[in-house]
Write a protein that holds these residues in place. Structure first.
Motif, PDB file in Angstrom:
ATOM      1  N   LEU A 118      40.775  42.906  35.213  1.00 20.18           N
ATOM      2  CA  LEU A 118      40.777  40.955  35.406  1.00 20.18           C
ATOM      3  C   LEU A 118      39.818  40.906  36.911  1.00 20.18           C
ATOM      4  CD1 LEU A 118      43.790  38.755  33.936  1.00 20.18           C
ATOM      5  CD2 LEU A 118      41.529  39.533  33.056  1.00 20.18           C
ATOM      6  N   ASN A 119      40.300  40.979  37.803  1.00 21.76           N
ATOM      7  CA  ASN A 119      39.523  41.470  39.390  1.00 21.76           C
ATOM      8  C   ASN A 119      38.258  41.404  39.019  1.00 21.76           C
ATOM      9  OD1 ASN A 119      41.726  40.349  40.740  1.00 21.76           O
ATOM     10  ND2 ASN A 119      42.355  42.491  41.613  1.00 21.76           N
ATOM     11  N   ALA A 120      37.440  43.108  38.518  1.00 22.84           N
ATOM     12  CA  ALA A 120      36.521  43.229  37.732  1.00 22.84           C
ATOM     13  C   ALA A 120      36.028  42.249  37.318  1.00 22.84           C
ATOM     14  CB  ALA A 120      36.348  44.630  37.649  1.00 22.84           C
ATOM     15  N   LEU A 121      36.287  41.676  36.350  1.00 24.16           N
ATOM     16  CA  LEU A 121      35.526  41.051  35.122  1.00 24.16           C
ATOM     17  C   LEU A 121      35.208  39.599  36.324  1.00 24.16           C
ATOM     18  CD1 LEU A 121      35.318  40.297  32.548  1.00 24.16           C
ATOM     19  CD2 LEU A 121      36.801  39.235  31.974  1.00 24.16           C
ATOM     20  N   ILE A 122      36.414  38.643  36.889  1.00 14.67           N
ATOM     21  CA  ILE A 122      36.407  37.534  37.374  1.00 14.67           C
ATOM     22  C   ILE A 122      35.108  37.353  38.851  1.00 14.67           C
ATOM     23  CG2 ILE A 122      37.295  36.300  38.815  1.00 14.67           C
ATOM     24  CD1 ILE A 122      39.730  36.804  37.677  1.00 14.67           C
ATOM     25  N   LEU A 123      34.804  38.871  39.668  1.00 19.67           N
ATOM     26  CA  LEU A 123      33.669  39.275  40.386  1.00 19.67           C
ATOM     27  C   LEU A 123      32.513  39.054  39.630  1.00 19.67           C
ATOM     28  CD1 LEU A 123      35.848  41.932  42.706  1.00 19.67           C
ATOM     29  CD2 LEU A 123      35.062  39.157  43.030  1.00 19.67           C
ATOM     30  N   ASP A 124      32.526  39.771  37.471  1.00 17.77           N
ATOM     31  CA  ASP A 124      31.322  40.318  37.750  1.00 17.77           C
ATOM     32  C   ASP A 124      30.917  38.962  36.998  1.00 17.77           C
ATOM     33  OD1 ASP A 124      31.214  42.846  38.071  1.00 17.77           O
ATOM     34  OD2 ASP A 124      31.872  43.009  35.499  1.00 17.77           O
TER      35      ASP A 124
END
Length: 130
Positions: free
Chosen positions: A105-111
Motif C-alpha cells: 500500500l505504501n508504494a501504491l499510495i506514493l504512485d
C-alpha cells in the motif's frame, strides 16, 4: 419434458438449463450494450450541444476558453469511459484466473500521489502521512 424420469428426462432438463443460461447471457449482453450506448451518447450529446451553442454567435475570448476547457474535460471523461469498457470487455473475453499477490500500500499510495501531484499543487491540498 418426458413423463418418465430416465436418461432422456435428465438430458432434456440439462439442455433446457443450458438454453436458459444462454438466454440469460444474451439478455445481459443486450442490457450491457444498451447501457454502454447510453453512457457514450450522453457526453457526446453534451459536447455537440456545447459546440453548437458556441458557434451561434461571436463571444469573448474568455467564454471560448471556458467552453473549450469544458469540452476538453468531457472528451477526456469519454475517452476514459471507452478505455474502461474496452478493459472490461477484455477481461470478459479472457476469463483470467485471479491471482492473489501481495499489494504494498505504501508504494501504491506514493504512485497515486506522484500521478496526481500536479492536481494536488493546483488545488493547494496538503497530504499528511504517518
Amino acid at each position: 419434458m418426458p413423463q418418465n424420469k430416465d436418461e432422456l428426462y435428465v438430458l432434456s432438463k440439462t439442455i433446457n438449463d443450458l438454453l436458459n443460461r444462454i438466454e440469460s447471457a444474451v439478455e445481459r449482453e443486450k442490457q450491457f450494450t444498451s447501457d454502454a450506448s447510453h453512457e457514450l451518447r450522453t457526453p457526446l450529446a453534451v459536447l455537440k450541444g456545447t459546440l453548437e451553442i458556441l458557434i451561434r454567435k461571436p463571444r469573448k475570448q474568455a467564454e471560448y476558453e471556458e467552453k473549450i476547457a469544458f469540452v476538453s474535460k468531457k472528451l477526456i471523461d469519454s475517452i476514459n469511459l471507452v478505455d474502461e469498457l474496452l478493459l472490461l470487455a477484455r477481461f470478459e473475453n479472457q476469463r483470467l484466473e485471479m491471482k492473489n499477490n501481495p499489494v504494498y500500500l505504501n508504494a501504491l499510495i506514493l504512485d497515486v500521489l506522484a500521478l496526481h501531484s500536479q492536481s494536488v499543487k493546483e488545488k493547494k491540498l496538503k497530504i499528511k502521512s504517518s
